[in-house]
Design a protein around this motif. Structure first.
Motif, PDB file in Angstrom:
ATOM      1  N   ARG A  94      63.406 -29.180  22.137  1.00  0.00           N
ATOM      2  CA  ARG A  94      62.152 -29.874  21.894  1.00  0.00           C
ATOM      3  C   ARG A  94      62.481 -31.356  21.757  1.00  0.00           C
ATOM      4  O   ARG A  94      63.631 -31.714  21.542  1.00  0.00           O
ATOM      5  CB  ARG A  94      61.472 -29.358  20.621  1.00  0.00           C
ATOM      6  CG  ARG A  94      61.193 -27.882  20.625  1.00  0.00           C
ATOM      7  CD  ARG A  94      60.187 -27.473  21.647  1.00  0.00           C
ATOM      8  NE  ARG A  94      58.811 -27.745  21.236  1.00  0.00           N
ATOM      9  CZ  ARG A  94      57.783 -27.631  22.052  1.00  0.00           C
ATOM     10  NH1 ARG A  94      57.985 -27.303  23.305  1.00  0.00           N
ATOM     11  NH2 ARG A  94      56.564 -27.867  21.626  1.00  0.00           N
ATOM     12  N   TYR A 126      62.296 -33.226  19.383  1.00  0.00           N
ATOM     13  CA  TYR A 126      62.952 -33.529  18.112  1.00  0.00           C
ATOM     14  C   TYR A 126      64.259 -32.770  17.946  1.00  0.00           C
ATOM     15  O   TYR A 126      64.930 -32.921  16.928  1.00  0.00           O
ATOM     16  CB  TYR A 126      62.009 -33.196  16.934  1.00  0.00           C
ATOM     17  CG  TYR A 126      61.403 -31.808  17.014  1.00  0.00           C
ATOM     18  CD1 TYR A 126      62.137 -30.673  16.700  1.00  0.00           C
ATOM     19  CD2 TYR A 126      60.085 -31.623  17.434  1.00  0.00           C
ATOM     20  CE1 TYR A 126      61.600 -29.410  16.795  1.00  0.00           C
ATOM     21  CE2 TYR A 126      59.533 -30.357  17.541  1.00  0.00           C
ATOM     22  CZ  TYR A 126      60.302 -29.254  17.219  1.00  0.00           C
ATOM     23  OH  TYR A 126      59.762 -27.999  17.331  1.00  0.00           O
ATOM     24  N   TRP A 138      60.955 -18.001  22.147  1.00  0.00           N
ATOM     25  CA  TRP A 138      60.209 -19.100  21.526  1.00  0.00           C
ATOM     26  C   TRP A 138      58.874 -18.671  20.919  1.00  0.00           C
ATOM     27  O   TRP A 138      58.571 -18.979  19.766  1.00  0.00           O
ATOM     28  CB  TRP A 138      60.029 -20.211  22.561  1.00  0.00           C
ATOM     29  CG  TRP A 138      59.328 -21.460  22.111  1.00  0.00           C
ATOM     30  CD1 TRP A 138      58.355 -22.106  22.809  1.00  0.00           C
ATOM     31  CD2 TRP A 138      59.547 -22.236  20.924  1.00  0.00           C
ATOM     32  NE1 TRP A 138      57.955 -23.223  22.126  1.00  0.00           N
ATOM     33  CE2 TRP A 138      58.666 -23.331  20.964  1.00  0.00           C
ATOM     34  CE3 TRP A 138      60.382 -22.096  19.817  1.00  0.00           C
ATOM     35  CZ2 TRP A 138      58.596 -24.285  19.964  1.00  0.00           C
ATOM     36  CZ3 TRP A 138      60.313 -23.061  18.803  1.00  0.00           C
ATOM     37  CH2 TRP A 138      59.432 -24.136  18.883  1.00  0.00           C
ATOM     38  N   LEU A 165      58.051 -18.652  16.874  1.00  0.00           N
ATOM     39  CA  LEU A 165      56.945 -19.321  16.190  1.00  0.00           C
ATOM     40  C   LEU A 165      56.177 -18.327  15.326  1.00  0.00           C
ATOM     41  O   LEU A 165      55.757 -18.633  14.217  1.00  0.00           O
ATOM     42  CB  LEU A 165      56.000 -19.957  17.215  1.00  0.00           C
ATOM     43  CG  LEU A 165      56.560 -21.149  17.976  1.00  0.00           C
ATOM     44  CD1 LEU A 165      55.628 -21.547  19.121  1.00  0.00           C
ATOM     45  CD2 LEU A 165      56.756 -22.336  17.033  1.00  0.00           C
ATOM     46  N   GLY A 186      60.618 -28.335  13.878  1.00  0.00           N
ATOM     47  CA  GLY A 186      60.306 -29.756  13.777  1.00  0.00           C
ATOM     48  C   GLY A 186      58.876 -30.022  14.155  1.00  0.00           C
ATOM     49  O   GLY A 186      58.098 -29.101  14.374  1.00  0.00           O
ATOM     50  N   TRP A 187      58.559 -31.301  14.279  1.00  0.00           N
ATOM     51  CA  TRP A 187      57.175 -31.685  14.494  1.00  0.00           C
ATOM     52  C   TRP A 187      57.135 -33.057  15.143  1.00  0.00           C
ATOM     53  O   TRP A 187      57.946 -33.916  14.812  1.00  0.00           O
ATOM     54  CB  TRP A 187      56.469 -31.744  13.139  1.00  0.00           C
ATOM     55  CG  TRP A 187      55.003 -32.028  13.203  1.00  0.00           C
ATOM     56  CD1 TRP A 187      54.393 -33.196  12.863  1.00  0.00           C
ATOM     57  CD2 TRP A 187      53.962 -31.137  13.584  1.00  0.00           C
ATOM     58  NE1 TRP A 187      53.041 -33.077  13.024  1.00  0.00           N
ATOM     59  CE2 TRP A 187      52.744 -31.830  13.479  1.00  0.00           C
ATOM     60  CE3 TRP A 187      53.944 -29.801  14.040  1.00  0.00           C
ATOM     61  CZ2 TRP A 187      51.521 -31.247  13.785  1.00  0.00           C
ATOM     62  CZ3 TRP A 187      52.730 -29.222  14.344  1.00  0.00           C
ATOM     63  CH2 TRP A 187      51.533 -29.945  14.214  1.00  0.00           C
ATOM     64  N   LEU A 220      49.953 -17.097  20.864  1.00  0.00           N
ATOM     65  CA  LEU A 220      50.690 -18.000  19.970  1.00  0.00           C
ATOM     66  C   LEU A 220      51.324 -19.153  20.731  1.00  0.00           C
ATOM     67  O   LEU A 220      51.440 -20.262  20.221  1.00  0.00           O
ATOM     68  CB  LEU A 220      51.755 -17.227  19.213  1.00  0.00           C
ATOM     69  CG  LEU A 220      51.171 -16.435  18.057  1.00  0.00           C
ATOM     70  CD1 LEU A 220      52.143 -15.402  17.584  1.00  0.00           C
ATOM     71  CD2 LEU A 220      50.783 -17.368  16.925  1.00  0.00           C
ATOM     72  N   LEU A 221      51.736 -18.879  21.971  1.00  0.00           N
ATOM     73  CA  LEU A 221      52.341 -19.954  22.760  1.00  0.00           C
ATOM     74  C   LEU A 221      51.328 -21.052  23.033  1.00  0.00           C
ATOM     75  O   LEU A 221      51.669 -22.217  23.155  1.00  0.00           O
ATOM     76  CB  LEU A 221      52.893 -19.403  24.066  1.00  0.00           C
ATOM     77  CG  LEU A 221      54.263 -18.760  23.940  1.00  0.00           C
ATOM     78  CD1 LEU A 221      54.654 -18.096  25.238  1.00  0.00           C
ATOM     79  CD2 LEU A 221      55.320 -19.788  23.557  1.00  0.00           C
ATOM     80  N   GLY A 259      51.448 -23.271  19.881  1.00  0.00           N
ATOM     81  CA  GLY A 259      52.680 -24.020  19.656  1.00  0.00           C
ATOM     82  C   GLY A 259      53.056 -24.104  18.191  1.00  0.00           C
ATOM     83  O   GLY A 259      52.735 -23.230  17.401  1.00  0.00           O
ATOM     84  N   GLU A 260      53.721 -25.189  17.818  1.00  0.00           N
ATOM     85  CA  GLU A 260      54.214 -25.348  16.456  1.00  0.00           C
ATOM     86  C   GLU A 260      53.085 -25.444  15.429  1.00  0.00           C
ATOM     87  O   GLU A 260      53.290 -25.303  14.252  1.00  0.00           O
ATOM     88  CB  GLU A 260      55.066 -26.625  16.336  1.00  0.00           C
ATOM     89  CG  GLU A 260      56.456 -26.513  16.905  1.00  0.00           C
ATOM     90  CD  GLU A 260      56.556 -27.169  18.267  1.00  0.00           C
ATOM     91  OE1 GLU A 260      55.576 -27.069  19.052  1.00  0.00           O
ATOM     92  OE2 GLU A 260      57.605 -27.774  18.569  1.00  0.00           O
ATOM     93  N   ARG A 266      54.169 -16.851  29.459  1.00  0.00           N
ATOM     94  CA  ARG A 266      53.597 -15.520  29.225  1.00  0.00           C
ATOM     95  C   ARG A 266      52.230 -15.417  29.864  1.00  0.00           C
ATOM     96  O   ARG A 266      51.282 -14.946  29.269  1.00  0.00           O
ATOM     97  CB  ARG A 266      53.477 -15.231  27.719  1.00  0.00           C
ATOM     98  CG  ARG A 266      54.787 -15.208  26.992  1.00  0.00           C
ATOM     99  CD  ARG A 266      55.697 -14.116  27.520  1.00  0.00           C
ATOM    100  NE  ARG A 266      56.974 -14.156  26.839  1.00  0.00           N
ATOM    101  CZ  ARG A 266      57.996 -14.909  27.233  1.00  0.00           C
ATOM    102  NH1 ARG A 266      57.884 -15.646  28.300  1.00  0.00           N
ATOM    103  NH2 ARG A 266      59.112 -14.908  26.552  1.00  0.00           N
TER     104      ARG A 266
END
Lengths: 536, 335
Positions: free
Chosen positions: A381, A383, A412, A416, A431-432, B36-37, B40-41, B298
């Motif tokens: 990523r 970061y 991945w 998450l 991270g972000w 979920l993809l 993301g974060e 996906r």
């Protein structure tokens, strides 16, 4: 229907081709982008790759980030007023803004309040005919930012005035409107598509007000744009902008060196030295607005004790990690927000690397023969160049204080998901990257009590009421000096409680040909080319 | 003959059903949740997650989803990409010509070099030529495509600057796709230098994709040739005093080529597999690259649909090879 679509596309492409051929002496800038855009309606996606290809060249927002900063400045809105109570925002639109005239659409009117209302209402209202104009399409940013519950109403006051009424005051609201999902679409274009029964074209043949207009996209290969001659702002310097989609970093590098493209994002860290040594290239770099961290699970013992977390932090040699993994392209982090962000508390002292003290602290806390898991993300990523390597170095460091570490990793998407499951075993590397330059965008999303709930992003599951209250108070205050103080206090609590081991802030590196001038790096990591010129 | 053909086609039905099950199951066995993809974060609230899942139809039981998928297939609907929201078939048809173009060039290259090399190796069995050829074939066969492709790029594009790095044509040229085959379209465009540019972009990917089939064809030709050269009729021909060139060219080669034709046909599967890596390295916008990106996102319908279409193509080509084989070698029909 399909045939008609095909015919239309072919015609469009032919027209575009002739237009292209006509500009033989045109200045063309080629950008080797790292991936294909998911679509051309920026509100529907969350990936930076998509934004670079859509919202940056094609669209504008009411307000935008001033080039190279996270400061908000006027764009499609010429001015705005915020009410005393912070609940209403009234925007005066810029007169004379023209939407793109393309081969598939000719606007008959300039930008009005209708376009603004249309652009936002379709995202929040499930009953709006443009909410699901393509089955399965969702407005993920609007939803995850909880804009629907924040915004009470969006009204057209008159043709050139729009009023947003909020349910509660929210200081970062203006910065949020500068984000990509808030790009302004043409209602007139949407209406014409509706009439023609080709609503889906809003996502494949975009019309905006931006510095470049869309010409053609060949999936997975190339996107072509042309300078918008009627742009309301400073017009673009190049005539044609081309995105050459090149997913492999090693190939991007070869293309840049061979002169087949002029700018490439995301070089592999190992290649940076060679890029810098190339006399034909310039390598721009800038601290990224990001943070990489190791989040403990503060709900499970012994990580529920701050002294244990601090002891572990002391056991890890962050400088060595940053040196080895970031290869000079990053700096050690002590706060959860990067130093370029306003309200960064520089007075804070980081937990010193001291294995002896760490050992003693662990003993004092009654922790013996600790075995833990460290989660390493499977992807690179912005970061984090190599999480696996970071985890291995941590494993090595922690073994010296008697802590056994097992490194785990998942695919991945799975990573998450699993890292947010309550009762998760071990500490997670993640991270972000900031979206809007507001500290709230880091602190609330990643560390508030609300974020610790299922579906949030607080992977330490850390819920400190005092900390969360400070954030809430800061959010409801519009005075920046006051907010700064509150965030500085919050960072003190954070460091004291140590829900994370703050690892690093990475440096963003952008190699480009020496012919390129005028590129301004965005701290938010987006790429825009309207200020860029190229020497023949 | 008709019974033979019908029998072969009937075989395809259970295979097709099997492929739908595999394609459907494969993407769901893969870890990683498309919903979920998308987030993301940042994460996604449970309510939102449930809503999006429902929208995409993933809240239903797997059998329901499977039967729905098959039902749609029977109506000629391969589904819609979760990401681009475009019909899978439309995307496939737009990208497929690029893959065909590359694959055809690769198989031609592999045949043109592989068959003569195999024949020569067989004739000069045990010579240094034989040993070098077979050694090279073994190396080519076991070459990791990704590494091999990058090596060629660095050498020929980077260091020597002879070939372009990636893509299908120089970005200077811009014309609408007519056939989707760049070699043809560039000629049709009438733009000066377009064809040369398209051809030069084909060189490296063709070499990379041809490497494995080339090795296989060379080895297969050699062994088929050796077998035929040991047959009585060849010995007879030799004994009659025919010049060696005629013995090899007329009697032996013709018969040896029968199994080689099958081998070439069977390389279609190898080519498809190779295309996935080759296209990724050379930014070649074909279905291989499309599949790789879709798997990483996906994008279930695309992966399902793509696998199915690729499988059908391989099956059809294999069927044609079988039929052709039956035609040139009548013994097969009565087996």
């Amino acid at each position: 229907m399909k045939l008609a679509n095909f015919a239309a596309t072919s015609l469009l492409a032919i027209a575009a081709a002739t237009a292209f051929a006509g500009s033989a002496a045109a200045k063309t800038l080629i950008y080797c982008s790292e991936g294909s855009p998911e679509g051309f309606d920026p509100a529907a996606y969350t990936a930076g790759t998509t934004f670079d290809a859509t919202s940056r060249p094609i669209f504008n927002r009411l307000v935008e980030f001033k080039k190279g900063t996270t400061e908000v400045e006027a764009a499609l809105a010429e001015s705005w007023e915020v009410s005393e109570d912070g609940l209403t925002y009234t925007f005066k639109l810029r007169p004379g803004v023209k939407f793109h005239t393309t081969d598939y659409f000719t606007p008959t009117r300039e930008l009005t309040a209708d376009d603004v209302v249309f652009s936002f209402e379709r995202q929040g209202d499930a009953k709006n005919p443009w909410n699901q104009y393509i089955p399965g399409l969702t407005f993920e940013y609007y939803n995850s930012m909880e804009m629907a519950s924040l915004i009470k109403s969006i009204e057209k006051v008159d043709d050139m005035t729009v009023k947003f009424t909020l349910n509660h005051p929210e200081a970062p609201f203006l910065a949020n409107l500068a984000m990509d999902f808030a790009s302004i679409q043409s209602k007139e274009y949407a209406d014409s598509l509706d009439k023609a029964g080709t609503k889906e074209n809003l996502n494949s043949a975009p019309v905006g007000t931006g510095p470049f207009k869309f010409v053609a996209y060949q999936k997975d290969a190339v996107i072509r744009y042309q300078k918008n001659p009627e742009y309301w702002g400073t017009p673009a310097k190049v005539d044609d902008l081309v995105f050459a989609i090149t997913t492999d970093a090693a190939v991007r590098l070869q293309k840049l060196q061979a002169g087949e493209c002029h700018i490439m994002p995301f070089p592999a860290p190992a290649d940076i030295a060679a890029l810098k040594a190339d006399p034909n290239l310039t390598v721009m770099e800038q601290p990224g607005l990001n943070v990489a961290y190791l989040a403990y699970n503060t709900e499970t013992p012994p990580f529920d004790k701050p002294e244990v977390r601090k002891a572990l932090n002391m056991a890890m040699n962050k400088q060595a990690i940053v040196d080895a993994v970031f290869q000079g392209m990053g700096e050690v982090a002590k706060n959860p927000i990067p130093p370029t962000m306003w309200s960064y508390n520089n007075a804070i002292e980081d937990d010193k690397y001291d294995p002896e003290a760490a050992k003693a602290a662990l003993e004092a806390a009654g922790v013996k023969d600790l075995s833990m898991k460290i989660w390493a993300m499977p992807v690179q990523r912005p970061y984090m160049p190599n999480a696996r390597r970071v985890a291995e170095m941590m494993q090595e460091d922690l073994s010296k204080v008697g802590v056994k570490v097992e490194i785990v990793s998942y695919e991945w998407g799975e990573y998450l998901k699993k890292s947010m499951e309550p009762g998760r075993d071990g500490a997670v590397i993640l991270g972000w990257t900031g979206d809007n330059g507001d500290p709230d965008n880091f602190l609330s999303v990643l560390l508030s009590c609300a974020g610790a709930k299922e579906g949030g992003a607080n992977r330490a599951f850390w819920c400190n009421q005092e900390f969360s209250d400070l954030l809430e108070k800061a959010k409801q205050t519009s005075d920046t000096a006051e907010r700064t103080k509150l965030y500085e206090q919050a960072q003190v609590i954070f460091k004291d409680q140590a829900p994370w081991d703050t690892l690093a802030h990475s440096t963003v590196v952008l190699p480009m040909s020496k012919k390129v001038s005028g590129y301004i790096m965005s701290p938010l990591g987006s790429h825009a080319f309207d200020t860029v010129d190229i020497a023949e | 003959m008709i019974r033979f053909i019908l029998g072969r086609i009937a075989y395809l039905v259970p295979t097709l059903i099997g492929i739908t099950i595999v394609a459907f199951g494969f993407v769901r066995v893969l870890p990683g949740d498309p919903v979920l993809l998308m987030a993301g974060e940042r994460g996604m609230s449970p309510e939102r997650y449930a809503a999006v899942r429902e929208q995409l139809g993933f809240d239903r039981s797997l059998p329901t989803q499977y039967f729905d998928y098959v039902w749609q297939l029977l109506h000629g609907n391969l589904g819609v990409s979760l990401v681009t929201k475009k019909p899978v078939l439309t995307e496939f048809l737009a990208l497929f010509p690029a893959t065909i173009e590359l694959a055809v060039c690769a198989i031609i290259l592999a045949t043109v070099i592989g068959v003569p090399a195999g024949v020569l190796a067989a004739i000069k069995r045990g010579s240094w030529f034989d040993q070098v050829t077979m050694g090279t074939a073994l190396v080519g066969y076991s070459m990791p495509i990704f590494w091999w492709g990058l090596l060629l790029i660095i050498l020929f594009s980077g260091t020597l600057g002879w070939t372009p790095v990636s893509g299908r044509i120089s970005l200077m040229y811009f014309f609408p796709p007519v056939t989707g085959f760049m070699l043809i379209d560039s000629l049709l465009s009438g733009q000066k230098g377009a064809f040369t540019s398209a051809a030069s972009h084909l060189i490296l990917p063709t070499i990379v994709l041809a490497t494995i089939p080339l090795a296989v064809i060379a080895r297969q030709t050699r062994s088929a040739m050796l077998e035929v050269l040991g047959e009585d009729y060849v010995r007879t021909a030799r004994a009659k005093g025919l010049p060696p060139r005629r013995v090899v060219g007329l009697h032996a080669l013709r018969n040896a080529l029968i199994p080689v034709v099958t081998t070439i046909g069977l390389q279609v599967g190898v080519l498809m597999a190779g295309a996935i890596l080759t296209e990724t390295i050379f930014s070649w916008p074909g279905i291989g690259k499309w599949m790789v990106e879709s798997i990483s996102r996906r994008d279930y319908p695309v992966v399902q649909g793509g696998l199915l279409l690729i499988a059908v193509i391989i099956m059809v080509v294999n069927l044609l090879v079988d039929l052709l084989y039956g035609l040139i070698n009548p013994r097969i029909r009565h087996r």
